[in-house]
Design an enzyme around this catalytic site. Structure first.
Site, short mmCIF file in Angstrom:
data_model
loop_
_atom_site.label_atom_id
_atom_site.label_comp_id
_atom_site.label_asym_id
_atom_site.label_seq_id
_atom_site.Cartn_x
_atom_site.Cartn_y
_atom_site.Cartn_z
N THR A 124 0.70 -1.28 0.04
CA THR A 124 0.00 0.13 0.04
C THR A 124 0.96 1.23 0.13
OG1 THR A 124 -1.79 -1.14 1.14
CG2 THR A 124 -2.01 1.27 1.30
N ASP A 155 2.48 -6.55 -4.25
CA ASP A 155 1.56 -6.87 -3.09
C ASP A 155 2.30 -7.86 -2.32
OD1 ASP A 155 -1.63 -6.41 -2.38
OD2 ASP A 155 -0.68 -7.83 -1.63
N THR A 214 1.98 -4.52 4.35
CA THR A 214 1.81 -4.82 5.75
C THR A 214 1.46 -6.15 5.87
OG1 THR A 214 -0.32 -4.10 5.85
CG2 THR A 214 1.44 -2.54 6.41
N ASP A 215 0.96 -6.90 4.78
CA ASP A 215 0.31 -8.22 4.97
C ASP A 215 1.02 -9.16 5.64
OD1 ASP A 215 -2.25 -7.04 4.68
OD2 ASP A 215 -2.45 -7.75 2.54
N THR A 245 3.95 -9.31 14.79
CA THR A 245 2.78 -9.79 13.90
C THR A 245 1.78 -8.61 13.72
OG1 THR A 245 2.85 -11.70 15.61
CG2 THR A 245 0.84 -11.37 14.67
N GLN A 270 -1.13 -21.12 20.04
CA GLN A 270 -1.97 -20.37 19.23
C GLN A 270 -2.19 -18.91 19.93
OE1 GLN A 270 -5.61 -22.69 18.31
NE2 GLN A 270 -4.42 -24.11 17.64
N CYS A 271 -1.52 -18.80 21.37
CA CYS A 271 -1.83 -17.65 21.96
C CYS A 271 -0.63 -16.60 21.86
CB CYS A 271 -1.53 -17.97 23.43
SG CYS A 271 -2.81 -18.71 24.25
N1 ASP Z 1 -2.22 -5.91 0.30
C1 ASP Z 1 -1.06 -5.00 1.07
C2 ASP Z 1 0.00 -5.76 1.03
O1 ASP Z 1 0.45 -6.19 2.10
C3 ASP Z 1 -1.81 -4.24 2.29
C4 ASP Z 1 -0.61 -3.14 2.82
O2 ASP Z 1 0.42 -2.87 2.25
O3 ASP Z 1 -1.23 -2.69 3.65
O4 ASP Z 1 0.85 -5.62 0.08
#
Ligand code: ASP
Length: 349
Positions: free
Chosen positions: A11, A55, A87-88, A164, A276-277
């Site tokens: 993004t 992406d 961010t993903d 995370t 998983q916590c």
């Molecule tokens: N789909 C985007 C990515 O991870 C989301 C982001 O950047 O926040 O590339």
């Protein structure tokens, strides 16, 4: 001071197409136009975009290797590095970088944004400028203040391999559940020096590890999980399994489950227990139900994140394909501060 900003995509490197409203990758000039401060700072900033920008859902271990190699190839030319990333999957890539770049003594700071650069309320500008300032930060002796791979987001700096993505909506998108922030940025940036990882020998040369083995699976337990499902995963051509368990590392007590795990371990599959916590550590042996995992030869992941464990496993399996004992030993020990192995938890081994 010379900083290299590597644009991988996400993004932060997108702009809105005015014709249809969809996001598309920004070219370098558009990007520069939205963040003119970059070129007004009293440091020299070069930008290196990946072609094509991606992406982060499309990022794979080959891209991790490309990022690490880009830092490695430019290591002597720059004082610090900023990696712009979606961010993903940023926590996976940033964790991988911490294992791929051994003996790091310059800052490699990952950042991204929740809103595209150029949007009125975008967090892109602030995240980018803070990351650059941190990458360039030096103490009074001229030493780099954060000589490790870190992740900067919404005014906080974390050890990358502890992070995370926790929120798809808010600007505060990342958390480091089991390790405190390395720095906080308000009017000033406050560094917590005691928490930062410093290299043991400053003069050691940077070593690059880019080999990976993708034959790794994440097996998340859930009530009602069936034998055929577990069997299908464990009998495939797999080398490492992250077993996502309940609470302090617990799993159902049915016999078929332990027999399948023990059989896989005997065949040389490395299985690591990861809770998983979000917060807290695996403590195998605390309950009878996790004692069985120990007996089956499952290793403890302590308080590591799934992101860091996945990257660490792929890289160790890639680096030592014929030495499974070495892979296991390294998985049981912290390499760059990615987990806390306390004596309290160790006593069960
Ligand atoms: N789909 C985007 C990515 O991870 C989301 C982001 O950047 O926040 O590339």
């Amino acid at each position: 001071m010379k900083i290299l900003v590597i644009l991988t995509g996400g993004t932060i490197s997108m702009v809105r197409n005015p014709e249809n409203g969809a996001l598309r990758p920004a070219d370098l000039d558009t990007f520069k136009a939205f963040v003119p401060e970059l070129f007004a700072a009293d440091m020299s900033i070069d930008m290196l975009p990946f072609d094509p920008l991606i992406d982060s859902s499309d990022v794979n271990p080959r891209d991790w290797a490309k990022m690490a190699t880009t830092v490695y190839n430019n290591y002597d030319k720059y004082d610090g590095f900023v990696i712009l990333h979606g961010t993903d999957t940023m926590s996976y890539s940033a964790s991988a970088m911490s294992f791929m770049l051994q003996n790091l003594n310059k800052a490699v700071v990952f950042t991204g944004s929740q809103l595209p650069v150029g949007v009125l309320r975008s967090d892109a500008k602030e995240n980018l400028l803070t990351a650059i300032e941190i990458a360039a930060a030096r103490d009074s002796d001229g030493n780099c203040i954060v000589p490790e791979v870190s992740l900067c987001f919404e005014g906080k700096l974390f050890r990358a391999n502890r992070t995370t993505k926790k929120n798809a909506e808010h600007f505060e998108a990342f958390e480091s559940f089991n390790y405190p922030a390395l720095a906080k940025a308000g009017v000033h940036i406050h560094y917590h020096h005691g928490l930062i990882h410093y290299p043991e020998g400053k003069s050691l040369p940077l070593i690059l590890h880019t080999k990976t083995d993708r034959r790794v699976a994440v097996l998340k337990l859930f009530p009602g999980i069936t034998e055929p499902l577990v069997k299908a995963i464990l009998s495939s051509d797999i080398k490492g399994v992250i077993l996502e368990t309940y609470g302090s590392g617990n799993a159902p007590s049915c016999e078929w489950f332990y027999l399948l795990l023990a059989d896989a371990v005997k065949r040389g599959v490395v299985i690591v227990n990861k809770t998983q916590c979000d917060t807290g550590s695996v403590e195998m042996g605390r309950y009878e139900v996790s004692m069985n995992l120990l007996r089956a030869g499952v290793l403890s992941g302590y308080d590591i994140t799934t992101e860091a464990l996945l990257a660490k496993m792929m890289i160790l399996l890639g680096e030592y394909p014929n030495d499974i004992e070495k892979v296991k030993l390294k998985l049981q020990n912290s390499i760059v501060g990615e987990m806390t192995v306390s004596d309290e938890h160790r006593r069960y081994f």
